[in-house]
Design an enzyme around this catalytic site. Structure first.
Site, mmCIF file in Angstrom:
data_model
loop_
_atom_site.group_PDB
_atom_site.id
_atom_site.type_symbol
_atom_site.label_atom_id
_atom_site.label_comp_id
_atom_site.label_asym_id
_atom_site.label_seq_id
_atom_site.Cartn_x
_atom_site.Cartn_y
_atom_site.Cartn_z
ATOM 1 N N MET A 130 4.801 -6.450 1.084
ATOM 2 C CA MET A 130 5.328 -6.620 2.447
ATOM 3 C C MET A 130 4.568 -7.756 3.138
ATOM 4 S SD MET A 130 5.534 -2.653 3.739
ATOM 5 C CE MET A 130 4.291 -1.830 2.782
ATOM 6 N N GLN A 190 -26.738 6.376 7.728
ATOM 7 C CA GLN A 190 -27.950 6.411 8.569
ATOM 8 C C GLN A 190 -28.860 7.567 8.148
ATOM 9 O OE1 GLN A 190 -28.727 4.109 10.665
ATOM 10 N NE2 GLN A 190 -30.490 5.023 11.705
ATOM 11 N N GLY A 205 0.978 -15.117 6.833
ATOM 12 C CA GLY A 205 1.172 -15.275 8.286
ATOM 13 C C GLY A 205 1.528 -13.993 9.023
ATOM 14 N N GLN A 239 5.510 9.112 4.419
ATOM 15 C CA GLN A 239 4.807 9.603 3.220
ATOM 16 C C GLN A 239 3.579 8.740 2.919
ATOM 17 O OE1 GLN A 239 6.679 11.790 0.418
ATOM 18 N NE2 GLN A 239 5.762 10.906 -1.382
ATOM 19 N N GLU A 240 3.704 7.397 3.100
ATOM 20 C CA GLU A 240 2.561 6.516 2.835
ATOM 21 C C GLU A 240 1.393 6.895 3.741
ATOM 22 O OE1 GLU A 240 3.277 2.296 2.846
ATOM 23 O OE2 GLU A 240 1.130 1.851 2.847
HETATM 24 C C1 LIG Z 1 -7.345 -3.821 0.628
HETATM 25 C C2 LIG Z 1 -5.984 -4.036 1.208
HETATM 26 C C3 LIG Z 1 -4.865 -3.620 0.486
HETATM 27 C C4 LIG Z 1 -3.587 -3.861 0.990
HETATM 28 N N1 LIG Z 1 -2.494 -3.522 0.219
HETATM 29 C C5 LIG Z 1 -1.264 -3.941 0.616
HETATM 30 C C6 LIG Z 1 -0.128 -3.775 -0.247
HETATM 31 O O1 LIG Z 1 -0.228 -3.221 -1.343
HETATM 32 N N2 LIG Z 1 1.069 -4.269 0.169
HETATM 33 C C7 LIG Z 1 1.228 -4.882 1.375
HETATM 34 O O2 LIG Z 1 2.333 -5.307 1.671
HETATM 35 N N3 LIG Z 1 0.172 -5.046 2.225
HETATM 36 C C8 LIG Z 1 -1.058 -4.598 1.861
HETATM 37 N N4 LIG Z 1 -2.142 -4.785 2.688
HETATM 38 C C9 LIG Z 1 -1.940 -5.399 3.989
HETATM 39 C C10 LIG Z 1 -2.137 -4.477 5.179
HETATM 40 O O3 LIG Z 1 -1.089 -3.551 5.277
HETATM 41 C C11 LIG Z 1 -2.282 -5.371 6.418
HETATM 42 O O4 LIG Z 1 -3.543 -6.004 6.321
HETATM 43 C C12 LIG Z 1 -2.181 -4.608 7.720
HETATM 44 O O5 LIG Z 1 -0.872 -4.130 7.907
HETATM 45 C C13 LIG Z 1 -2.561 -5.473 8.920
HETATM 46 O O6 LIG Z 1 -1.926 -6.721 8.896
HETATM 47 P P1 LIG Z 1 -2.781 -8.059 9.060
HETATM 48 O O7 LIG Z 1 -3.919 -7.996 8.103
HETATM 49 O O8 LIG Z 1 -1.873 -9.215 8.968
HETATM 50 O O9 LIG Z 1 -3.386 -7.986 10.515
HETATM 51 P P2 LIG Z 1 -2.679 -8.515 11.838
HETATM 52 O O10 LIG Z 1 -1.300 -8.008 11.947
HETATM 53 O O11 LIG Z 1 -2.909 -9.975 11.937
HETATM 54 O O12 LIG Z 1 -3.569 -7.782 12.945
HETATM 55 C C14 LIG Z 1 -4.876 -8.217 13.332
HETATM 56 C C15 LIG Z 1 -5.366 -7.299 14.442
HETATM 57 O O13 LIG Z 1 -4.466 -7.348 15.552
HETATM 58 C C16 LIG Z 1 -4.020 -6.053 15.863
HETATM 59 N N5 LIG Z 1 -2.628 -6.078 16.308
HETATM 60 C C17 LIG Z 1 -1.572 -6.642 15.693
HETATM 61 N N6 LIG Z 1 -0.455 -6.416 16.391
HETATM 62 C C18 LIG Z 1 -0.810 -5.656 17.465
HETATM 63 C C19 LIG Z 1 -0.111 -5.085 18.563
HETATM 64 N N7 LIG Z 1 1.213 -5.207 18.683
HETATM 65 N N8 LIG Z 1 -0.807 -4.376 19.492
HETATM 66 C C20 LIG Z 1 -2.146 -4.230 19.373
HETATM 67 N N9 LIG Z 1 -2.866 -4.755 18.362
HETATM 68 C C21 LIG Z 1 -2.217 -5.437 17.416
HETATM 69 C C22 LIG Z 1 -4.126 -5.263 14.564
HETATM 70 O O14 LIG Z 1 -4.178 -3.881 14.810
HETATM 71 C C23 LIG Z 1 -5.419 -5.827 14.005
HETATM 72 O O15 LIG Z 1 -6.511 -5.190 14.598
HETATM 73 C C24 LIG Z 1 -3.424 -4.502 2.241
HETATM 74 C C25 LIG Z 1 -4.562 -4.896 2.973
HETATM 75 C C26 LIG Z 1 -5.816 -4.685 2.463
HETATM 76 C C27 LIG Z 1 -6.990 -5.172 3.257
#
Ligand SMILES: Cc1cc2nc3c(=O)[nH]c(=O)nc-3n(C[C@H](O)[C@H](O)[C@H](O)COP(=O)(O)OP(=O)(O)OC[C@H]3O[C@@H](n4cnc5c(N)ncnc54)[C@H](O)[C@@H]3O)c2cc1C
Length: 397
Positions: A141, A354, A145, A259-260
């Site tokens: 997903m 800690q 960006g 479920q996730e």
């Molecule tokens: C180890 C790991 C495994 C993963 N596995 C998968 C996978 O298998 N498949 C997959 O598709 N993705 C995967 N992900 C991605 C994960 O689901 C995303 O990192 C997560 O959804 C957050 O998106 P982002 O990192 O782009 O953060 P961003 O969306 O850029 O968010 C950055 C910060 O802004 C905050 N924020 C964003 N929008 C809002 C809002 N509207 N209101 C308030 N705060 C907000 C967020 O809460 C966060 O604190 C994985 C990530 C990691 C680190």
């Protein structure tokens, strides 16, 4: 005549004893054989897999051979057709050892998309292989960006005769190196006026021309799970690999996120329990100022507070699991569980470390790895902030 009243024994409280009537003897037999399997096949390898930043495919194959993968898949596709309680047990036992979590993700989070929305042909082709461990799955997903704002994804799939041509990039994809089948979220209609309407899910096999794995990403924790970038450069996928209907992908994602997120909450709770258990043992053994650390009031209060939080979370998770098993829509409460229990586990990792003093910072102590591993739980599967947005919206705000 005076009666002697027998002195009542102090009631010791077993934090880990839970009243879960929805788990039967069969579930516990499954747990016990899975636990033995993990003690034999996973625990001795943890250090090696953590260093190599990879869990070998053979491990998942062995899990499949022993019947531990996709317990819910119907018998006509090679599975056992068992209830969600078995998925819960699978998640709990993998979280207990802290490796192999991708087996639970593939079995209980991704494969259900195929079971629910796949065509007969797709199910016959892939489900038996998912059950046997011949292949595991990944879901794409997130993109460089976009993460939280999934509707803004940019990877496109353009129809060309009997094929879709995919272009774009995914990142942070768990099991990206190991998986044999990828569920890729794409924009099939980038012009859709409502952004989430143009999203579809395509099944992409490992080895599809134009599809490659980018970098294996170096992470702060969860080292033994591989996380990778995926690159699509004119990757051709047959139209028959569309999952469900074109343009409905966003709804499918929303449907399956309950479920996730319950799976993540279940895993985080077990990690919290394990950290508390390890710390309980440590504080009884370690001495300072001539006394065990456990005799200090601060330690006792810390342990009492953490045990209280865990007990309350257990009751909540068990209730939600039961309701989820009965097909109830509990997505608001599951969002509550996802953010509050993963945040609880993250806080506990700091408190438990800690209490270990300097030893907590040493790799040979389990708490060090747990501290690193738990940090991502409030981020993936929807961040804490996104969970609170969902709850607020469903409160009518
Ligand atoms: C180890 C790991 C495994 C993963 N596995 C998968 C996978 O298998 N498949 C997959 O598709 N993705 C995967 N992900 C991605 C994960 O689901 C995303 O990192 C997560 O959804 C957050 O998106 P982002 O990192 O782009 O953060 P961003 O969306 O850029 O968010 C950055 C910060 O802004 C905050 N924020 C964003 N929008 C809002 C809002 N509207 N209101 C308030 N705060 C907000 C967020 O809460 C966060 O604190 C994985 C990530 C990691 C680190």
């Amino acid at each position: 005549m005076s009666q002697t009243i027998p002195a009542s024994k102090p009631a010791t409280f077993d934090l880990f004893k839970r009243n879960r009537p929805f788990l039967t003897q069969e579930h516990e037999m499954f747990r016990s054989s899975l636990r033995k399997f993990l003690e034999r096949e996973a625990v001795p390898n943890i250090e090696k897999w953590e260093e190599e930043q990879y869990t070998p495919r053979e491990f998942y194959q062995k899990m499949g051979e022993q019947g531990f993968l996709c317990p819910q898949v119907a018998p006509e596709y090679g599975g056992l057709g068992l209830d969600f309680g078995f998925n819960m047990v699978l998640a709990e036992e993998l979280s207990r050892v802290g490796v192999g979590g991708l087996a639970s993700m593939s079995s209980s989070i991704i494969v259900p998309y195929l079971e629910r929305y796949g065509t007969e042909e797709q199910k016959k082709k892939y489900l038996p292989k998912c059950v046997s461990g011949e292949i595991t799955t990944a879901i794409g997903m997130t993109e460089p960006g976009i993460g939280s704002d999934l509707a803004g994804m940019r990877t496109t799939a353009v129809r060309d005769g009997d094929h879709y041509i995919i272009n774009g990039q995914k990142t942070f994809i768990s099991n990206g190196i190991n998986a044999g089948l990828f569920f890729i979220c794409v924009k099939t209609d980038p012009t859709a006026t409502l952004a989430h309407k143009g999203i579809s899910i395509l099944l992409v096999e490992d080895g599809t021309p134009g599809f490659s794995c980018g970098r294996k990403l170096k992470k702060l924790g969860q080292h033994s799970t591989d996380t990778a970038e995926l690159v699509f450069e004119d990757a051709r996928v047959p139209v028959s690999n569309l999952l469900g209907e074109e343009g409905k992908g966003f709804y499918y994602l929303m449907d399956k996120l309950q479920q996730e997120r319950i799976m993540i909450a279940i895993g985080a709770l077990v990690v919290a329990e394990e950290m508390l258990k390890t710390t309980m043992t440590y504080v009884k053994e370690r001495h300072a100022f001539g006394k065990p650390i456990s005799s200090f009031q601060n330690t006792q209060f810390e342990m009492a507070e953490m045990a209280t939080e865990i007990s309350m979370a257990q009751t909540f998770v068990d209730d939600l699991t039961y309701r989820h098993m009965n097909g109830e829509n509990v997505s608001t409460q599951v969002s509550m569980a996802k953010w509050s229990i993963t945040e609880m586990a993250r806080r506990m990792s700091v408190r438990c470390l800690q209490l270990h003093g300097g030893y907590g910072f040493m790799e040979e102590y389990a708490i060090a790895r747990r501290y690193r591993d738990v940090a991502v739980m409030p981020i993936y599967g929807g961040t804490t902030e996104i969970m609170k947005n969902i709850i607020a919206k469903n409160l009518g705000m």
